[in-house]
Each structure stands twice: as structure tokens, then as C-alpha cells.
Scaffold this active site. Sequence first.
Site, short mmCIF file in Angstrom:
data_model
loop_
_atom_site.label_atom_id
_atom_site.label_comp_id
_atom_site.label_asym_id
_atom_site.label_seq_id
_atom_site.Cartn_x
_atom_site.Cartn_y
_atom_site.Cartn_z
N HIS A 1 -3.72 -1.74 -0.39
CA HIS A 1 -3.12 -0.97 0.70
C HIS A 1 -2.07 -0.02 0.13
O HIS A 1 -2.33 1.17 -0.01
CB HIS A 1 -2.52 -1.93 1.74
CG HIS A 1 -1.90 -1.25 2.90
ND1 HIS A 1 -0.74 -1.70 3.49
CD2 HIS A 1 -2.26 -0.16 3.59
CE1 HIS A 1 -0.42 -0.90 4.48
NE2 HIS A 1 -1.34 0.04 4.57
N CYS B 1 3.74 -7.59 2.31
CA CYS B 1 4.24 -6.30 2.81
C CYS B 1 3.66 -5.97 4.17
O CYS B 1 4.40 -5.72 5.12
CB CYS B 1 3.92 -5.19 1.82
SG CYS B 1 4.90 -5.25 0.33
N HIS B 2 2.32 -5.95 4.25
CA HIS B 2 1.71 -5.53 5.51
C HIS B 2 0.63 -6.48 5.98
O HIS B 2 -0.21 -6.13 6.80
CB HIS B 2 1.17 -4.10 5.38
CG HIS B 2 2.18 -3.15 4.86
ND1 HIS B 2 2.24 -2.78 3.54
CD2 HIS B 2 3.23 -2.54 5.47
CE1 HIS B 2 3.27 -1.96 3.35
NE2 HIS B 2 3.89 -1.80 4.50
N GLY B 3 0.61 -7.68 5.40
CA GLY B 3 -0.24 -8.73 5.92
C GLY B 3 -1.70 -8.67 5.55
O GLY B 3 -2.53 -9.26 6.24
N PRO C 1 -4.62 -4.32 6.69
CA PRO C 1 -4.81 -2.86 6.53
C PRO C 1 -5.41 -2.42 5.19
O PRO C 1 -5.80 -1.27 5.07
CB PRO C 1 -3.38 -2.32 6.67
CG PRO C 1 -2.50 -3.43 6.22
CD PRO C 1 -3.20 -4.71 6.57
#
Lengths: 212, 690
Positions: A157, A176-178, A191
Site C-alpha cells: 500500500h 498503518c492502514h490495516g 487497501p
Amino acid sequence: MVFCRRGGRGRRQTSRSQWAPPGRFHRLRTRKGLGIVTTASSADHPTRRDFLYVATGAAAAVGVAATVWPLIDQMNPDAATIAAGAPIEVDLTPIAEGQDIKVFWRGKPIYISHRTKKQIEEARSVPLSSLPDPQTDEARVKSGHDQWLVVIGICTHLGCIPIAHEGNYDGFFCPCHGSQYDTSGRIRQGPAPANLAVPPYQFVSDTKIQIG
Amino acid sequence: MSGPSDFQPTNPALRWIERRLPIFGLMHSSFVAYPTPRNLNYWWTFGAILSMMLAVQILTGVILAMHYTPHADLAFRSVELIVRDVNYGWLLRNMHACGASMFFFAVYIHMFRGLYYGSYKEPREVLWILGVIIYLLMMATGFMGYVLPWGQMSFWGATVITNLFSAVPYFGESIVTLLWGGYAVGNPTLNRFFSLHYLLPFVIAGVVVLHVWALHVAGQNNPAGVEAKTEKDTVAFTPYATIKDLFGVSCFLIFYSWFIFYMPNYLGDAENYVPANPGVTPAHIVPEWYYLPFYAILRSIPNKLAGVIAMFAAIIILCFLPWLDSAKTRSSKYRPLAKQFFWMFVVVCVLLGYLGAQPPEGIYVIAGRILTVCYFAYFLIVLPLLARIETPRPVPNSIADDVLAKTGSKAAPMVSAVIAIMVAGGLLVGGAQSARAEGGEVAPPAQKWSFSGPFGKFDRAAVQRGLQVYKEVCSTCHSLSFVAFRNLADPGGPGYSTAQAAAFASDYKIKDGPNDQGEMFERPGRPADYFPSPFPNEQAARAANGGAAPPDLSLITKARSYKRGFPWFIIDFFTQYQEQGPDYVTAILEGFEENPPAGVTIPEGSYYNKYFPGHAIKMPKPLSDGQVTYSDGSPTTVAQYAHDVTTFLMWTAEPHLEARKRLGLQVFVFLILFSVLMYFTKKKVWANAH
């Protein structure tokens, strides 16, 4: 192309190409920016004159382009950095089943996982159609060394480092963003657009790999 | 004089911007329509040359800062790694280092031009003073930049120059401590100098904008020294002045390139290739050539405070020039006496520069004092006096008259004068740098080097044999810490293959670690490793070698030099015979003699060497005939060993020498062609302006 023959204000009048009155002339000339006016070539040696300006301009352009290259190329990795990125050898013997280690190659963290039977089974039983970035587990490991997963530990990502043995798929979880990766390092949820990259590596013996 | 512009862009988008920010109109009125006197000669192109040099210095400087490490322990190495490893790093470093000299060279011509043609006189006083401020800022910037490589001259230059401020009564010591950020010149000093060295060029750029602004308000002075009265006196800046300036710039680039590609170390001090050592001061502390006249003034005054004041006064006095010289006639062309005194003043400045490079003793001190008096007398006595007693010749009525009175042939001597001055300037600074070298010893005999000259290349076989000599003999005491094994396979080097370099590396044991147990371990060398040092630290090296640590050899051929003497330093400039000291290194290796000549006593633990300064060297005779066995049948003599190992060490000092000279040739062919084109283009453009 002809350089304006009457450059400044109140220049001596020349005998030819009186195509604009002095007052307007200024504006006309400067519309072209650098005082170069395109018009029909005048009487004496028009081609030689044209050639001279074109040749000088072209030479200047070549010179500038050639000068710019070193100024850009210096930003590329230097020779010491490239040399330091040479292949590394990693001994796999200390890694017990179910364990993983992190080594660095070219400044990147490389996860080397000694997968359990269960983890391999999990990775291989998933139908490819359910994967965002379909790739078989077999294609991501070296045949005959199915228990070893070697991936670059950088989330596809935005470059964070996923945590091993976390998340819903027993693989990697990026805080960070799963994004979540499975036991083969493939993206399953979140993501990130692609699977964790596999670095170039080979087995030099059953217990030793060379990365790079 | 430029006035509001009636300029309107045709492009609607540009017109939209122009209505809100009239920047195109400003550009147009300043650099296109701006009227310049039509009789300007080539001395006036130095303004454009200086603008280019400022741009070059800022551009290359910003790039070098991307790779440089401002730390006392790492700075020297980081500069070397820029030169060795960064793509085109050698080019950028040479451009920046030689660029500083070129910048000063151009500014001195620019200043002397202003002096000769009276460009400081009413109404251009502020323009002139801004110029002096730029010059002062340049000096500060140049000095701090010279400190950054953190060599011996950097360190001791910083020490000496900062100590100037200790002459200030009462506050001196506090000011110096404040400048250092410590009890001596050290890491904090280096860090702040780096910060300021990055800042000041932008301050210079700002003052340059003011300088140009003031110029455009007052209008340019010109060789006739009469103001432009009618439009007949001027031509538009573009294309006339721009094309002429560009031609001047392209000629200047040829001169600049000679230094970048062929003589990058000609203007530098060999001592600055020795890493900074707070315990040892070099024999001669000499600033860069462009500070030498002021350094000579400083040294010629026996009192510390008075010397410092005199040095600064020598620059500050320029600010008062517009009022010291009250003569109505501007140009020295029409001032028979002022013209003669001007040239005498130029000679005084040049001689002061020469003296600044000499040791402060004997006749040099006396000459320095006389010339210092002459320097100040020019400003304080000659110019005020001349304004009262001199009868100037009549000046032309207008610039147009001046142009008409001139024959076309005037331009040619002008061009040759520019070239002559450039060559002379190059030689002068070279002479200054040569003069500073240690003298008094037997001059090393001249050798034949394959790498000298514009087409020079390393003799591959000699470099390989030299590597063998280094490995078998020198490496027992001397490190080679800037050279990595991978370099052995670099183009322009010994010519080994990558596999051969890797095999060579694997013969070495390299300390690595810590491993997972936290312990250091040894492993075979890899191509990325550097040649290991024979001693773990400097103290060990010192202890094992009778108190003198054997120097690192990576840069030794550039870090040692000797007085070449007249006329050799002039001939060297053109032949590129050697870059600093290969002859010296060879001579040292061959200069050992069993029995010192009568009358020379050599202390215990030292050895006699004919070429070593002082003759007592701590290194025992390292080479003897037959010591190293060559596989290619070359003679196994000391002379051959010395020649081979020096060739090898020249390669380690200048690993990109071949690439540099090759690119240099291409650049030269291009620049000469381009200048010829520019010359004819300029002639065409100006054809009907005369």
C-alpha cells in the site's frame, strides 16, 4: 528567421525592411519574446544568416541538455550504495518451524518464515478466485523448499512494515492502514493492491539462501 | 531609466497573470528593452559572467550538500566519497572548487574595470557600495566553503581567520569562543560554517538583485564615461547586450573548463588532501590565492590589532572611493595621470598577492610594508590629489560620438587583451600556489608519466604492478582506506574484471559484526569492502613506527607537493605534466642513502632521505632491488617499483582521471565550436548597430 535589424529605441534607420513604424515596432518585436521576428528573409545571404542562428541555437540547446544530465544523474545511487547492495547469504538453520526472522537487504526488511504444515495448508487451500491479486503459493516459494516463505516486508500500500503472525489470516498485518496478508504473503484484505513482493533469491544449500 | 513598460503578452493566460503581477513587463523592461550604452567593451561582460558563476556555485553547491556530511569525523571522507562514488561527483566537486576561484577571478576584473572607468562616481555610489558588500559576502562564503572539506588547510585556515577576531580589545576572546562554539575549532565550528556557507550565497543573490536594480536606475557606465543622452547612444539589452554577454560567457567557460577537467588541483593546496589534525600545523598557512593581497597586508603590520584593522580597512576603503576620488571625469581613458596610477595600483595588488604566498621573513616583510603603504596611498593620497591637479583630456560629447570616433579594429585588441589577462591570471594564481610549497630541498627528478597531458591514461600494467608492490610492501604499514576492492574493476583503473576483484578481496580478512551473539567476527573480504588498515587505530600505528604514524596512501600523490619553480609551474599549466606530487613520491622512495653526506646528522630512529624536507624521515628504506617478483618480466629494481607504485597511487588519488580527461576533450571541442558560432552570431546581430 531574421534578427530584428532595429533593436533598440531610436536605432539608426536601416535601408531595408521598413515593415513597421518605429513606435509600433517595439511592441511587435517584443511579442516574440526574445526580439526575434519571423519574417521573409531579406536580400543579402538570407540562408547563411538563418543557418548561423539555427546552428548557434541548436548548439546552445545541446550544451544545456548535456550539462543537465550530470546534475540529474548524481541523484542516482552512488557506487558505494550499489556495491553495498550486493547479494547476501542467510543461514536458515537457527529458524525453528513456526518462527520467522527479519534480515535487511538493500535497506529493505526481508521476512524469512519457516512455515508450519498448517500454514502451508492454509495458503494452498484458498481458491485463487477469492484473492485480490491471484497467485498460487507454489509460485511464491521455491519447489522442494515449500516451508520457506521469503518476502520483502514492505506493505504494497504505502510502504509500512507489516507485523508477522498478526491479522485474520495468520500471516502479516500492516498497522498503518490495516492491510492483511496470508501465510503466503498474499493480500487478502485492506487497501494494499498487491501481494508482498518476493525478492530474488536462491537456495545455495538446503539450509542457506542467497538473497539478491 | 527603464521606466514603466508598455509590454503586454499576447497569450491570454500570460495577460491574465500580467494584470495581477506585472512580472513579464518587469522582465521585459529590465532585460529586453533596457537601453545599454552602445560603446560597452568586453570588460562589461564580466557582470554576466559573474551572474553565471553565482548560479553555477549555488547549483553545484546545493547538489554537493546532498552528499556532504558536516561532521568533523566524517566530512573529509564524505568529500572523497563524493569524488569517487557519486555519479559525476568529481565533476561537480571540481566545478564548485574551481568555480570559487573563477568567481573571484571574474570579480577582480569586474572591480578593476569599475575602478578604471570610474563606475563608482555619481550617480552610481550606491551601486558601487552594494558591489563591495557582495565582495565581502563572497569572501566570507569562500572562506567557510574552504573549511568544509576539513583538510589540514581547512582546519588551520579556520583557526587563523577566526583568531583575527581575538584582536578585538576586551571582547576578542568571547567573540572567538562564540564563533567556534567550543574551546577550539571543532565539530560545532564545522556545523555552523556549513549552515552559513549554505545561507550566504542566497544573501549574495539578494544583494545582487539590489545591485542590478541600482544599475538599472542609474544606467550603465561606459568606456567613454559620459551618460547616455539620446536614443542614439544606446542599444536594446536584447539582443545586443545579451548576445555579447553570452559570447563572453562562452569564452570564459573555456578558461574555467581547463581547470575543471585538466588542472583541478592547480589552484588548491596539497596540504588540504591531508585530513584535519588539531595537533599539527602545516609548515605554511596560506589562504586561497584570492585572499593573498589582504593576507600580505595583515602580516606586514607588526601589531596584531593594527594588522587586523589594516586588513579590513583595505576592503572597507573601497566603500569611500566615490568620495575619495572627486574628479569630474569618469573614465581613466581621458585621465592621463590616473591611468598610469591605476596600472601601478594593479601591479601593487598583484605583488601583494605574491608576497602573501611567501614566508613572512626578510625582504618579503619589508616589501610587504612598502606595498601596503602604496595600496593605501593610492586611495588616500593619489586619487584625492589627482582630482585637484590633473588636467583631463576632453571627453566625447556623447556615446554616439565615441563610437563614431572609434575604428572597427578596436575590438580585436580588446579580445586578445581578455585572453591575455585570463592566461596571465591563471598563471599568476598558479605561481602563487607554487610559491607556497616547501622549498630548500633537492628538487625531485622529472619522471615520464603516462597519465600526464590532455590525453593521459594510466598504464594498466604499471597500475597492476604498483598494486602488487603496495600489497606486498607498503600495506604492512600504510593504509589505503579510500579504496575499495570493487574499485580494482572500475573503468580507468588497473583493468581487472569483477571476478578478479572479488577474488582479490576474498584473500583479505575483514572484521565485521556484531553478529547475533553481539560479537565481532572475521570474514573473507567482499568487493564492497575497503582495503583494511594495518593498524587498528592511529595510536597503534604511532607506537609501532617510532612515534610517526605512516600516512594513508589513498591521496598521497595529491597530498604531497614541492616547489616546481619558474618556469615549470607555467609549463605545467599547459602540459598537465603531473597533478601535485607523483615526482615527489617517486623521489622519496628512491632517495634513501645509507650514509648521510658529511655534516648531516640524522637522529636515532630516523633515516636519511635526499628529497624529504629536513632529510630525516622516520620510514626506513622500504624497497630494495628484487624484493617483489613481477610476473610480466619487468625489471625488479627500486626505480621500477617506485614508478609502478606511484602510478598506482596516482590512480588511487584520482580514480576518475581518465574519464575526466575524456569528458574534458569533448567539452573543449564543444565549447570552442560554440564560441566560434557565438562570435559570428554576435557579429551578425551587431552588424548594423555600429
